[in-house]
Write a protein that holds these residues in place. Sequence first.
Motif, mmCIF file in Angstrom:
data_model
loop_
_atom_site.group_PDB
_atom_site.id
_atom_site.type_symbol
_atom_site.label_atom_id
_atom_site.label_comp_id
_atom_site.label_asym_id
_atom_site.label_seq_id
_atom_site.Cartn_x
_atom_site.Cartn_y
_atom_site.Cartn_z
ATOM 1 N N LEU A 38 0.829 -1.207 0.000
ATOM 2 C CA LEU A 38 0.000 0.000 0.000
ATOM 3 C C LEU A 38 0.863 1.256 0.000
ATOM 4 O O LEU A 38 0.610 2.198 -0.760
ATOM 5 N N MET A 39 1.899 1.277 0.835
ATOM 6 C CA MET A 39 2.779 2.445 0.879
ATOM 7 C C MET A 39 3.505 2.630 -0.449
ATOM 8 O O MET A 39 3.694 3.761 -0.915
ATOM 9 N N ARG A 44 4.261 5.383 -5.697
ATOM 10 C CA ARG A 44 4.236 5.328 -7.169
ATOM 11 C C ARG A 44 3.250 6.333 -7.751
ATOM 12 O O ARG A 44 3.400 6.761 -8.891
ATOM 13 N N SER A 45 2.253 6.675 -6.983
ATOM 14 C CA SER A 45 1.263 7.664 -7.435
ATOM 15 C C SER A 45 1.737 9.094 -7.193
ATOM 16 O O SER A 45 0.961 10.039 -7.329
ATOM 17 N N ARG A 46 3.015 9.208 -6.817
ATOM 18 C CA ARG A 46 3.636 10.512 -6.581
ATOM 19 C C ARG A 46 2.901 11.287 -5.493
ATOM 20 O O ARG A 46 2.652 12.491 -5.595
ATOM 21 N N MET A 47 2.578 10.535 -4.448
ATOM 22 C CA MET A 47 1.918 11.123 -3.288
ATOM 23 C C MET A 47 2.680 10.736 -2.035
ATOM 24 O O MET A 47 3.449 9.778 -2.017
ATOM 25 N N ARG A 48 2.441 11.511 -0.991
ATOM 26 C CA ARG A 48 2.928 11.184 0.335
ATOM 27 C C ARG A 48 1.712 10.890 1.211
ATOM 28 O O ARG A 48 0.635 11.449 0.989
ATOM 29 N N PRO A 49 1.855 10.015 2.210
ATOM 30 C CA PRO A 49 0.699 9.700 3.061
ATOM 31 C C PRO A 49 0.025 10.935 3.644
ATOM 32 O O PRO A 49 -1.210 10.978 3.760
ATOM 33 N N ILE A 55 -9.660 8.694 5.019
ATOM 34 C CA ILE A 55 -9.614 7.244 4.843
ATOM 35 C C ILE A 55 -11.037 6.747 5.083
ATOM 36 O O ILE A 55 -11.574 6.884 6.186
ATOM 37 N N LEU A 56 -11.644 6.199 4.050
ATOM 38 C CA LEU A 56 -13.031 5.769 4.094
ATOM 39 C C LEU A 56 -13.075 4.252 4.253
ATOM 40 O O LEU A 56 -12.498 3.530 3.437
ATOM 41 N N ALA A 69 -4.929 2.143 11.369
ATOM 42 C CA ALA A 69 -4.337 2.925 12.459
ATOM 43 C C ALA A 69 -2.993 3.515 12.051
ATOM 44 O O ALA A 69 -2.706 4.697 12.330
ATOM 45 N N GLU A 70 -2.160 2.722 11.390
ATOM 46 C CA GLU A 70 -0.842 3.213 10.975
ATOM 47 C C GLU A 70 -0.976 4.334 9.960
ATOM 48 O O GLU A 70 -0.273 5.355 10.043
ATOM 49 N N LEU A 71 -1.872 4.192 9.012
ATOM 50 C CA LEU A 71 -2.039 5.244 8.002
ATOM 51 C C LEU A 71 -2.612 6.517 8.605
ATOM 52 O O LEU A 71 -2.267 7.622 8.182
ATOM 53 N N LYS A 72 -3.484 6.367 9.594
ATOM 54 C CA LYS A 72 -3.992 7.567 10.248
ATOM 55 C C LYS A 72 -2.866 8.299 10.968
ATOM 56 O O LYS A 72 -2.778 9.528 10.926
ATOM 57 N N ARG A 73 -1.979 7.548 11.615
ATOM 58 C CA ARG A 73 -0.839 8.189 12.286
ATOM 59 C C ARG A 73 0.061 8.904 11.286
ATOM 60 O O ARG A 73 0.523 10.026 11.526
ATOM 61 N N LEU A 74 0.320 8.252 10.147
ATOM 62 C CA LEU A 74 1.230 8.829 9.158
ATOM 63 C C LEU A 74 0.633 10.020 8.431
ATOM 64 O O LEU A 74 1.348 10.962 8.073
#
Length: 236
Positions: A38-39, A44-49, A55-56, A69-74
């Motif tokens: 996922l990261m 690759r989509s030229r984005m940062r978290p 997040i739906l 939880a990890e993505l919400k923190r990041l």
Amino acid sequence: MEDMEIVTVGTPTANCYLVKGDAPYLVDTNTPRAGKRLMEAISRSRMRPEELRYILVTHYHYDHTGNLAELKRLSGARVAAGERDAEVIAGRRPPAGPGNISPAGRLLRRLPASLLEKYQHFESCEVDLPLHEGMVLDELGLEILELPGHTEGGVAYFHREKRLAFIGDMVSNILNRPGPPFLSFSYDRRAIVESMRRLAQLDLEYAYPGHGKVIGPGASEKIGHLAERLSYRWKL
């Protein structure tokens, strides 16, 4: 949202979707083991978290909340989920576990709870936006549809203008064959069929499922046919 690009992040077991646009968002987060993939997809989509705004979550199962939880923190993104599933995601209510509407579910219910909990574990996470039927996420152009049957608080995110919806597990499309959610972890066949019929009435061109390929073109028609086949098979 005028312009949007949907990037499917798929593994052999589940899909989640990165949506790029004015307000980038992620639909579901796949299994805990898919975190690296996922990261990498975000990169690759030229984005940062931290560019994610939302997040739906379609429902609380671990293959959709595994990296939440990890993505919400990041990212600091706002987490949205159906209000009936939000307490499970936050860890204040235990998941329902296997259902009793299929032989496989009834067999799984005999296993020690500890085994199922270990297999399905995900890190709990607070939900910022508990969702219910009729709500609209204006910034994203998404309407909320409650779709019970798989979990009590399962929801779909419907973009009326684009004629598409993110439908979680309500309809699978494994090997390009539309089918029901996994009945071993569902609780109500009649509710499943009624939820499918709701999707069939939306004139969807494309539906983005949690398992299998994107459904479409003509997604609503395909889902409607599936609902009627299941209604006949299940004698509803």
